[in-house]
Design an enzyme around this catalytic site. Sequence first.
Site, mmCIF file in Angstrom:
data_model
loop_
_atom_site.group_PDB
_atom_site.id
_atom_site.type_symbol
_atom_site.label_atom_id
_atom_site.label_comp_id
_atom_site.label_asym_id
_atom_site.label_seq_id
_atom_site.Cartn_x
_atom_site.Cartn_y
_atom_site.Cartn_z
ATOM 1 N N CYS A 124 0.841 -1.201 0.000
ATOM 2 C CA CYS A 124 0.000 0.000 0.000
ATOM 3 C C CYS A 124 0.875 1.249 0.000
ATOM 4 O O CYS A 124 0.617 2.217 -0.731
ATOM 5 C CB CYS A 124 -0.953 -0.010 1.186
ATOM 6 S SG CYS A 124 -0.154 -0.068 2.811
ATOM 7 N N GLY A 157 -4.852 -4.729 9.391
ATOM 8 C CA GLY A 157 -5.320 -6.012 9.874
ATOM 9 C C GLY A 157 -4.179 -6.948 10.202
ATOM 10 O O GLY A 157 -2.998 -6.583 10.128
ATOM 11 N N PRO A 158 -4.488 -8.193 10.548
ATOM 12 C CA PRO A 158 -3.450 -9.156 10.912
ATOM 13 C C PRO A 158 -2.460 -9.428 9.791
ATOM 14 O O PRO A 158 -1.281 -9.674 10.038
ATOM 15 C CB PRO A 158 -4.248 -10.420 11.275
ATOM 16 C CG PRO A 158 -5.615 -10.210 10.685
ATOM 17 C CD PRO A 158 -5.844 -8.746 10.692
ATOM 18 N N GLY A 159 -2.930 -9.370 8.539
ATOM 19 C CA GLY A 159 -2.033 -9.585 7.411
ATOM 20 C C GLY A 159 -0.970 -8.512 7.323
ATOM 21 O O GLY A 159 0.222 -8.797 7.146
ATOM 22 N N ARG A 161 0.054 -6.526 9.780
ATOM 23 C CA ARG A 161 0.918 -6.595 10.960
ATOM 24 C C ARG A 161 1.912 -7.754 10.867
ATOM 25 O O ARG A 161 3.043 -7.655 11.330
ATOM 26 C CB ARG A 161 0.055 -6.724 12.222
ATOM 27 C CG ARG A 161 -0.825 -5.496 12.466
ATOM 28 C CD ARG A 161 -1.816 -5.715 13.588
ATOM 29 N NE ARG A 161 -2.760 -4.619 13.692
ATOM 30 C CZ ARG A 161 -2.570 -3.512 14.390
ATOM 31 N NH1 ARG A 161 -1.439 -3.365 15.070
ATOM 32 N NH2 ARG A 161 -3.472 -2.558 14.420
ATOM 33 N N ASN A 265 -5.057 3.159 2.831
ATOM 34 C CA ASN A 265 -3.957 2.235 2.561
ATOM 35 C C ASN A 265 -4.435 0.973 1.860
ATOM 36 O O ASN A 265 -3.796 0.479 0.930
ATOM 37 C CB ASN A 265 -3.240 1.866 3.865
ATOM 38 C CG ASN A 265 -4.179 1.292 4.914
ATOM 39 O OD1 ASN A 265 -5.197 1.906 5.245
ATOM 40 N ND2 ASN A 265 -3.858 0.128 5.448
#
Length: 293
Positions: A124, A157-159, A161, A265
Amino acid sequence: MEKVKVGIIGPGNIGSDLMYKVMRSKNLEMSMMAGIVESEGLKRAEKLGFKTSIRSVDAIIEDPEIKIVFEATSAKAHAANAPLLKKAGKIAIDLTPAAIGPYVVPCVNLNEVSALDNFNMVTCGGQATIPIAHAINRVADSEYTEIVAALSSKSAGPGTRANIDEFTETTSKALEVVGGADKAKAIIILNPAEPPVMMTNTVYSIVRNPDEEKIIESINSIVKEVQEYVPGYRLRVPPIVDGNKVTAIVEVEGAGDFLPKYSGNLDIINSAAIATAEKIAYSMLKREGKIND
């Protein structure tokens, strides 16, 4: 008008937003959403009338009608899925930082990369900053470019992070390969502010040919090009040229198709992926005689 059928692997926020963007596409037709477990994203796709599966990439490659596949999972997952998609003759649009295929930023180099089976959408931050880095480099010759991508922690989100290291490495490399900087560095900041803030990206370059008028004109021109597929992309302040140092700050407001507008993003990488897929689909349809200019 006939359209090219697409599948999405990864029913999370990115995948769900992609689905809504595909639904209003001229050349793309949503066919299947695939994941690894039952989820809200799969239920959402099913309610909209699309095929769903918890068999992930296996379900996608077994469907001969699907020609283009959006990978919205993780760098590790795409590394495993990419050869399977290639063997099945699918074109992969990779929204992870796996960096398997060539880096693609639509307004910079999409016309130069053709006949590929894997399009890497960088990150992003890369989609937001590489156009600016490229605009600076093409008229001023960048020795060094550093970017800071600041986004709301709620839109990470978790991806995102789980892929922070891949984000910085992939973005830095793409700033050199596509943006044209001799050396580059990328930093990501997750901002916990309430209410959530819009994605803001700062691009800082040291250049060899600091022609202020040419630099500002080049940056303004590239911003208009990005706005053709990301309407919420804009300069927060006019570019600053101080000696051989150039600073530009861009803000990205999302379209609000599925995600909140502060999730610029996610919106910018999805919009770049859709723009890439649109061009691929158009070429397919034209080659098959289904589009007449």
